[in-house]
Enzyme design. Sequence first.
Site, short mmCIF file in Angstrom:
data_model
loop_
_atom_site.label_atom_id
_atom_site.label_comp_id
_atom_site.label_asym_id
_atom_site.label_seq_id
_atom_site.Cartn_x
_atom_site.Cartn_y
_atom_site.Cartn_z
N HIS A 1 0.83 -1.21 0.00
CA HIS A 1 0.00 0.00 0.00
C HIS A 1 0.87 1.27 0.00
O HIS A 1 0.53 2.26 0.65
CB HIS A 1 -0.95 0.04 1.19
CG HIS A 1 -1.99 -1.04 1.21
ND1 HIS A 1 -3.27 -0.85 0.76
CD2 HIS A 1 -1.93 -2.33 1.62
CE1 HIS A 1 -3.97 -1.97 0.90
NE2 HIS A 1 -3.18 -2.90 1.42
N ASN B 1 -10.39 -2.55 2.68
CA ASN B 1 -10.08 -2.60 1.25
C ASN B 1 -11.35 -2.36 0.45
O ASN B 1 -12.45 -2.37 1.01
CB ASN B 1 -9.52 -3.98 0.87
CG ASN B 1 -8.03 -4.11 1.20
OD1 ASN B 1 -7.34 -3.12 1.45
ND2 ASN B 1 -7.53 -5.34 1.20
N HIS C 1 -3.73 0.93 12.32
CA HIS C 1 -3.45 -0.32 13.03
C HIS C 1 -4.76 -0.91 13.51
O HIS C 1 -5.57 -0.21 14.15
CB HIS C 1 -2.51 -0.02 14.21
CG HIS C 1 -2.25 -1.17 15.13
ND1 HIS C 1 -2.28 -2.48 14.70
CD2 HIS C 1 -1.95 -1.21 16.45
CE1 HIS C 1 -2.02 -3.27 15.73
NE2 HIS C 1 -1.82 -2.53 16.80
C1 HEM Z 1 -8.25 -8.24 5.16
C2 HEM Z 1 -6.99 -8.17 4.87
C3 HEM Z 1 -6.23 -6.89 4.78
C4 HEM Z 1 -6.68 -5.62 4.54
C5 HEM Z 1 -8.10 -5.16 4.32
C6 HEM Z 1 -5.53 -4.75 4.57
C7 HEM Z 1 -5.58 -3.39 4.38
C8 HEM Z 1 -4.49 -2.56 4.42
C9 HEM Z 1 -4.50 -1.17 4.13
C10 HEM Z 1 -5.73 -0.36 3.74
C11 HEM Z 1 -3.26 -0.70 4.26
C12 HEM Z 1 -2.79 0.72 4.00
C13 HEM Z 1 -2.88 1.54 5.23
C14 HEM Z 1 -2.47 2.95 4.94
O1 HEM Z 1 -3.13 3.60 4.09
O2 HEM Z 1 -1.50 3.44 5.55
C15 HEM Z 1 -2.44 -1.79 4.66
C16 HEM Z 1 -1.10 -1.69 4.92
C17 HEM Z 1 -0.38 -2.72 5.43
N1 HEM Z 1 -0.81 -4.01 5.62
FE1 HEM Z 1 -2.63 -4.74 5.31
N2 HEM Z 1 -4.42 -5.50 4.84
C18 HEM Z 1 -4.81 -6.81 4.98
C19 HEM Z 1 -4.03 -7.87 5.30
C20 HEM Z 1 -2.78 -7.73 5.80
C21 HEM Z 1 -2.04 -8.80 6.41
C22 HEM Z 1 -2.53 -10.20 6.58
C23 HEM Z 1 -0.85 -8.26 6.80
C24 HEM Z 1 0.30 -8.91 7.49
C25 HEM Z 1 0.25 -10.00 8.18
C26 HEM Z 1 -0.85 -6.88 6.41
C27 HEM Z 1 0.19 -6.01 6.60
C28 HEM Z 1 0.20 -4.71 6.19
C29 HEM Z 1 1.35 -3.84 6.35
C30 HEM Z 1 2.69 -4.23 6.93
C31 HEM Z 1 0.97 -2.59 5.86
C32 HEM Z 1 1.81 -1.33 5.82
C33 HEM Z 1 1.45 -0.51 7.04
C34 HEM Z 1 2.30 0.71 7.23
O3 HEM Z 1 3.44 0.75 6.76
O4 HEM Z 1 1.82 1.63 7.91
N3 HEM Z 1 -2.04 -6.58 5.83
N4 HEM Z 1 -3.21 -2.92 4.75
#
Ligand code: HEM
Length: 753
Positions: free
Chosen positions: A131, A203, A395
């Site tokens: 993202h 999402n 978070h």
């Molecule tokens: C339903 C499943 C998931 C959704 C809806 C989702 C949604 C998102 C969204 C919207 C962001 C962007 C946040 C922003 O705008 O700063 C993001 C970032 C991220 N997601 Fe997910 N994600 C999902 C699953 C996962 C899983 C399973 C993991 C790890 C085990 C993960 C790890 C991350 C990480 C590491 C970031 C970057 C966060 C940051 O650097 O601040 N995500 N996710």
Amino acid sequence: MDSSKPAKVVKDVVEAAAGKVTDVLTPDVPGAPGSAPPPFDEPTTPHGPLPPKEEQGAPDTRTPTGAETGVPKIAKGQQGAFLTTANGARLRDTDHSLKAGPRGPVLLQDHHLREKITHFDHERIPERVVHARGAGAHGVFVAYGTAEEVTRAGFLKKGTETPVFVRFSTVLGSRGSADTVRDTRGFATKFYTDEGTFDLVANNMPVFFIQDAIKFPDIIHAGKPHPDREIPQAQSAHDTFWDFVSLHTEAQHHTMWNMSDRGIPRSYRTMEGFGVHTFRLVNEAGATVLVKFHWKPKLGVHSLTWEEAQLIGGIDPDFHRRDLYDAIESGAYPEWELGIQVFPDTPEETFAGIDLLDPTKIVPEELAPVQAVGRLTLNRTPRNFFAETEQVAFHLGHLPPGIDVTNDPLLQGRLFSYLDTQLTRLGGPNFTQIPINRPHAEVNDMLRDGFHQHAVHAGVAPYRPNSLDGGNPFPAGDRENAFVDTPVTVAEAPKVRAAPASFDDHYSQVRLFWLSMSPVEKEHIIRAYTFELGKCYHQAIKERQLQCLANIDPVLCEQVATGLGLPAPKPTVPLAEVQPSPALSQVGREWPADGRMVGIVVDADSDLDGVSEVRRAVFAAGMVPLLVAAHGGTVGDLPVQRTFATGRSVEFDAVLLAGAPAPAPDALPARDDKAGAARSTTVDPRVLLLVEEAWRHAKAIGAWGAGAEVLRQAGVAGTPGVVTGDAGAEVFGAVQQLMGAHRVWERFPASVS
Ligand code: HEM
């Protein structure tokens, strides 16, 4: 300064500073970078920083511990009329290093040089691991009160207004990648509630590729560019992605959403949002329900066509970002309703036989209607992209009392991952103190020190129990509105690395989604699979994915196989008996068209009074008119926003022709690939291209006066969604009506039913 009238202040300051403003083309369409037109000459009279643009917001000026300061938001920016060092000493020259004579070497002593270059050297931070590409906006959430029975969360109580910051994103691309790639979109919302921040990290698709967070590195490594050549950027049309999803078949449902029109949204404003996981709500009495969160856009769910998405990727890689900011600037504030699907909190955690802990499954809205609980309005753009959009940290563990998590194994891993990644991305453990992340609730933690500590903690006893600080802080009891981890009973079971048997069904809901699509949407899905698999090098991967498609639907499989030049395999599992969910289709309804762009082609012979009237009507309808002409400047008194050289059909949602401009001097068919072959000697070839593309992308087209001749030469006169009339206002009225359906769908004949 009268900060209530920033535009006027800017104008006064600029005019006073420069004597004269030379920009006579009042920018009445959104997008101009400054808050006032710049003077031609470099200003020389010192004055304070210009105020931000009227539509720009900024994080609240809270202290790192959540207290209101009452300080205007503008105080966070630069201050004073003179250039200073980071420590506030005024500087008299920033253009020359300190040297031993004008031709001599630079002196190590030059602390201004070292400060300036050192700070610059450290301007970049790691981009998000996923993202990375995104755009944010400020807004407000107002609760309807309809969730009060199921949750005690204060921000969902009737009439409560909560400030929010939303960040939209793509998943796979780097920070500088194009907006319109085929991908899932992030839709993350930070609610600054009085009871602690709530982050709904959602999402634009309701299911996920994997059922267990331990697979997240696998799916992301597969989707990201190949590690040897680092290509392709920001897309799934490559071998490693299809290798993984064809082997790890629980990914098939999300993959089909990506291949559908949902993967190429028209705008962030026209996306749904889904919390994906099932959450648990707790009411005042301690009773619980299970819920899924939905965001429903006021403007409906709309997408680009694949060709548009590809063209825009080159012509305007910032298309979605620009659209979001322009809509806010022009007052067409994006809106969504937050809704919940509510399920009884039973020990099985299922609803209508669907496992609520499986994030690869939806609960069709026909079985559990989405109940609206509040309205989100985005009404301010960020003042500074880095400070706000880049540094915001979401978070899933940011939960207020009344909202709790479930045992969905994907959700559980996410609870670990976000905080962990942000420690590195934001350079230490104190990033909740960055202005955009500061809670609006009182913060009284016992977290201390660390890099970039902004709070000045008092007391000597950051531990519990203590008597030295009078015992402060105290744990809150039930009557003091504490967050309580819901005491969910966990069945006695052996410790295993395993999933429940219900998680083994990887195909039934993919078929449900496929059967819920209209013919034109099915056609797009077929073309998307054919394109993506066609970009893979290895036949085994294509064959393996065809096998997955055979298990979803034979027509889908055969059509994709034909495109790939491969035989269609037979299913290896029985095709599921499923009931389609009409709510999943994007086609067949009417929606408002706020914030859409209308291109109006004009020349000097056009009926300019009629064009003026149409411009007013377009503005009045909450849309933005963009005049397209042979040259920049003005046509008559009307300012031109796009020339035949700078404009392209994909920027517009509808095209109006108020003239039939003759080929302009820069229309060089033999040299300008945009002009195409010389097909007409009377109409500029780029205008014909504009109309042909708009027609191919099923956009409404209208013409009056000489404009009708363009339709005739483009061969589209009299076809569906092409209107002509005697007056511009009448033609625009008809076009506006057509825009309600988003596209003229009749122009897309489908090869499937
Ligand atoms: C339903 C499943 C998931 C959704 C809806 C989702 C949604 C998102 C969204 C919207 C962001 C962007 C946040 C922003 O705008 O700063 C993001 C970032 C991220 N997601 Fe997910 N994600 C999902 C699953 C996962 C899983 C399973 C993991 C790890 C085990 C993960 C790890 C991350 C990480 C590491 C970031 C970057 C966060 C940051 O650097 O601040 N995500 N996710």
